[in-house]
Design an enzyme around this catalytic site. Structure first.
Site, PDB file in Angstrom:
ATOM      1  CE  LYS A 136      -1.581  -3.998   2.882  1.00 39.74           C
ATOM      2  NZ  LYS A 136      -1.932  -5.368   2.409  1.00 39.74           N
ATOM      3  CE1 TYR A 162      -3.482  -2.015   5.294  1.00 42.50           C
ATOM      4  CE2 TYR A 162      -2.739   0.142   4.565  1.00 42.50           C
ATOM      5  CZ  TYR A 162      -3.356  -1.057   4.302  1.00 42.50           C
ATOM      6  OH  TYR A 162      -3.838  -1.305   3.050  1.00 42.50           O
ATOM      7  CB  SER A 219      -0.856  -0.007   1.270  1.00 44.54           C
ATOM      8  OG  SER A 219      -1.351   1.273   1.533  1.00 44.54           O
TER       9      SER A 219
HETATM   10  P1  NAI Z   1     -12.057  -5.302   1.798  1.00 46.13           P
HETATM   11  O1  NAI Z   1     -12.320  -5.050   3.247  1.00 46.13           O
HETATM   12  O2  NAI Z   1     -13.094  -4.937   0.819  1.00 46.13           O
HETATM   13  O3  NAI Z   1     -11.675  -6.833   1.606  1.00 46.13           O
HETATM   14  C1  NAI Z   1     -10.807  -7.494   2.475  1.00 46.13           C
HETATM   15  C2  NAI Z   1     -11.345  -8.874   2.733  1.00 46.13           C
HETATM   16  O4  NAI Z   1     -10.398  -9.592   3.567  1.00 46.13           O
HETATM   17  C3  NAI Z   1     -12.676  -8.886   3.484  1.00 46.13           C
HETATM   18  O5  NAI Z   1     -13.643  -9.575   2.716  1.00 46.13           O
HETATM   19  C4  NAI Z   1     -12.376  -9.591   4.790  1.00 46.13           C
HETATM   20  O6  NAI Z   1     -13.429 -10.419   5.260  1.00 46.13           O
HETATM   21  C5  NAI Z   1     -11.160 -10.424   4.422  1.00 46.13           C
HETATM   22  N1  NAI Z   1     -10.364 -10.783   5.592  1.00 46.13           N
HETATM   23  C6  NAI Z   1     -10.020  -9.977   6.622  1.00 46.13           C
HETATM   24  N2  NAI Z   1      -9.303 -10.662   7.516  1.00 46.13           N
HETATM   25  C7  NAI Z   1      -9.192 -11.933   7.053  1.00 46.13           C
HETATM   26  C8  NAI Z   1      -8.553 -13.099   7.533  1.00 46.13           C
HETATM   27  N3  NAI Z   1      -7.905 -13.083   8.700  1.00 46.13           N
HETATM   28  N4  NAI Z   1      -8.617 -14.233   6.786  1.00 46.13           N
HETATM   29  C9  NAI Z   1      -9.275 -14.234   5.595  1.00 46.13           C
HETATM   30  N5  NAI Z   1      -9.927 -13.153   5.113  1.00 46.13           N
HETATM   31  C10 NAI Z   1      -9.874 -12.013   5.821  1.00 46.13           C
HETATM   32  O7  NAI Z   1     -10.651  -4.558   1.459  1.00 46.13           O
HETATM   33  P2  NAI Z   1      -9.919  -4.162   0.078  1.00 46.13           P
HETATM   34  O8  NAI Z   1      -9.844  -2.695  -0.001  1.00 46.13           O
HETATM   35  O9  NAI Z   1     -10.469  -4.932  -1.063  1.00 46.13           O
HETATM   36  O10 NAI Z   1      -8.416  -4.626   0.401  1.00 46.13           O
HETATM   37  C11 NAI Z   1      -7.789  -5.732  -0.195  1.00 46.13           C
HETATM   38  C12 NAI Z   1      -6.288  -5.613   0.027  1.00 46.13           C
HETATM   39  O11 NAI Z   1      -5.777  -4.472  -0.672  1.00 46.13           O
HETATM   40  C13 NAI Z   1      -5.894  -5.441   1.477  1.00 46.13           C
HETATM   41  O12 NAI Z   1      -4.695  -6.155   1.712  1.00 46.13           O
HETATM   42  C14 NAI Z   1      -5.644  -3.957   1.599  1.00 46.13           C
HETATM   43  O13 NAI Z   1      -4.746  -3.637   2.640  1.00 46.13           O
HETATM   44  C15 NAI Z   1      -5.030  -3.670   0.226  1.00 46.13           C
HETATM   45  N6  NAI Z   1      -5.112  -2.286  -0.173  1.00 46.13           N
HETATM   46  C16 NAI Z   1      -6.308  -1.736  -0.546  1.00 46.13           C
HETATM   47  C17 NAI Z   1      -6.372  -0.431  -0.936  1.00 46.13           C
HETATM   48  C18 NAI Z   1      -7.611   0.156  -1.457  1.00 46.13           C
HETATM   49  O14 NAI Z   1      -7.553   1.321  -1.921  1.00 46.13           O
HETATM   50  N7  NAI Z   1      -8.737  -0.541  -1.433  1.00 46.13           N
HETATM   51  C19 NAI Z   1      -5.195   0.444  -0.862  1.00 46.13           C
HETATM   52  C20 NAI Z   1      -3.977  -0.232  -0.523  1.00 46.13           C
HETATM   53  C21 NAI Z   1      -3.968  -1.546  -0.166  1.00 46.13           C
END
Ligand code: NAI
Length: 301
Positions: free
Chosen positions: A169, A165, A152
């Site tokens: 990351k 975080y 990130s």
């Molecule tokens: P989101 O919250 O929509 O999806 C994340 C998913 O991970 C959720 O469905 C959640 O239930 C699941 N999860 C959480 N803990 C878990 C565990 N212990 N075991 C299995 N599943 C688990 O989030 P998003 O935005 O789609 O993020 C996806 C990745 O991208 C993350 O690693 C986030 O840090 C990274 N990211 C996202 C950004 C963005 O702009 N959306 C920016 C930078 C990084």
């Protein structure tokens, strides 16, 4: 040429929502057999539910694709081993691993309980490590693997209230930097995505206007390329957001050499600090040995 994933098995963590869901739907639409892992947690990692993963699987199957749901927690090694085991039992192998699951526990450092720091490290950094621990031997034996880990801008450049975080990351980048070297001889390529996309997690730190521009599909195009046979890069950090794509890299400048034949004092460092820290002519390296070679070159004996 259309990139396809026929006969490829992909494990995607945190694929019940947001980016992971988008990756899963896309890879399945291009022929991949997908293990859709999701704990079904709230954005802060609390609670669990099988329905997000199951809904994505139902959507993939309704479109004629192949997928199975997995509800295991990536932050526990025994549970993560089950995700990979399920891929082996359902589809016979693992070709692609996308470590995407994530949570947020934002607080200023002074107010952050260690539990919030540790939980974020466990899900992001150790969750990535545990998934790779289970999948890497399978990929080594078959001489093929595509691993995508997730960083990130918060880790790369820092964001107020995200020490936990950010540490997790950027730790993932350090992990990739070594793993890419160990995977190379087995044709296991490890790359990192630095996404920006509208999602539940992003919604907690981004404005509504920004969220409108950040379609997850833009990120998915880059991730799908990195997962494909066509991609031969390893160890890259690819940034993707709102139709823009780029690469981030840790770089080191040329610095200043005082030579080894005299004492160097703090005052000498102070006098040359501007030159020591100027970043024109900075270079990236593909392994640590290249950085130490540069120091030797700047300091001929
Ligand atoms: P989101 O919250 O929509 O999806 C994340 C998913 O991970 C959720 O469905 C959640 O239930 C699941 N999860 C959480 N803990 C878990 C565990 N212990 N075991 C299995 N599943 C688990 O989030 P998003 O935005 O789609 O993020 C996806 C990745 O991208 C993350 O690693 C986030 O840090 C990274 N990211 C996202 C950004 C963005 O702009 N959306 C920016 C930078 C990084």
């Amino acid at each position: 040429m259309t990139i396809r994933f026929d006969n490829r098995v992909a494990v995607i963590t945190g694929a019940g929502n947001g980016l992971g869901k988008n990756y899963a739907l896309f890879l399945a639409s291009r022929g991949a057999k997908v293990v859709v892992n999701d704990l079904g947690a709230a954005p802060d990692g609390t609670g669990q539910s099988g329905s997000p993963a199951q809904q994505v699987v139902d959507e993939i199957k309704a479109g004629g694709g192949q997928a199975v749901a997995n509800y295991d927690d990536v932050s526990k090694p025994e549970s993560t081993a089950r995700i990979i085991q399920q891929a082996l039992e359902s589809f016979g192998t693992v070709d692609i691993l996308i470590c995407n699951a994530g949570i947020l526990r934002d607080k200023t450092f002074l107010k952050m309980p260690l539990e919030d720091f540790e939980s974020v490290l466990r899900v992001h950094l150790l969750g990535t490590v545990y998934c790779c621990t289970a999948a890497f031997p399978v990929m080594k034996d078959k001489g093929y693997g595509r691993i995508i880990v997730t960083t990130s801008v918060s880790g790369l450049f820092g964001n107020f209230g995200q020490t936990n975080y950010g540490a997790a990351k950027l730790g993932i980048v350090g992990f990739m930097n070594a793993l890419k070297q160990e995977g190379h001889k087995y044709n296991i390529l490890v790359n990192c995505i630095a996404p920006l996309a509208a999602s539940r997690l992003a919604g907690t730190v981004m404005s509504e206007e920004l969220m409108q521009m950040l379609k997850p599909e833009f990120v998915t195009a880059a991730v799908a390329y990195l997962c494909s046979d066509l991609c031969q890069s390893t160890g890259d950090i690819i940034c993707a957001a709102a139709g823009w794509y780029g690469r981030a890299q840790v770089v080191q400048n040329k610095g200043v050499s005082f030579g080894m034949d005299r004492e160097v004092t703090p005052e000498m460092i102070a006098a040359r600090f501007t030159d020591i820290t100027r970043m024109d002519e900075a270079t990236g390296f593909s392994k640590s040995g290249e950085a130490t070679a540069l120091i030797r070159q700047m300091n001929p004996s």
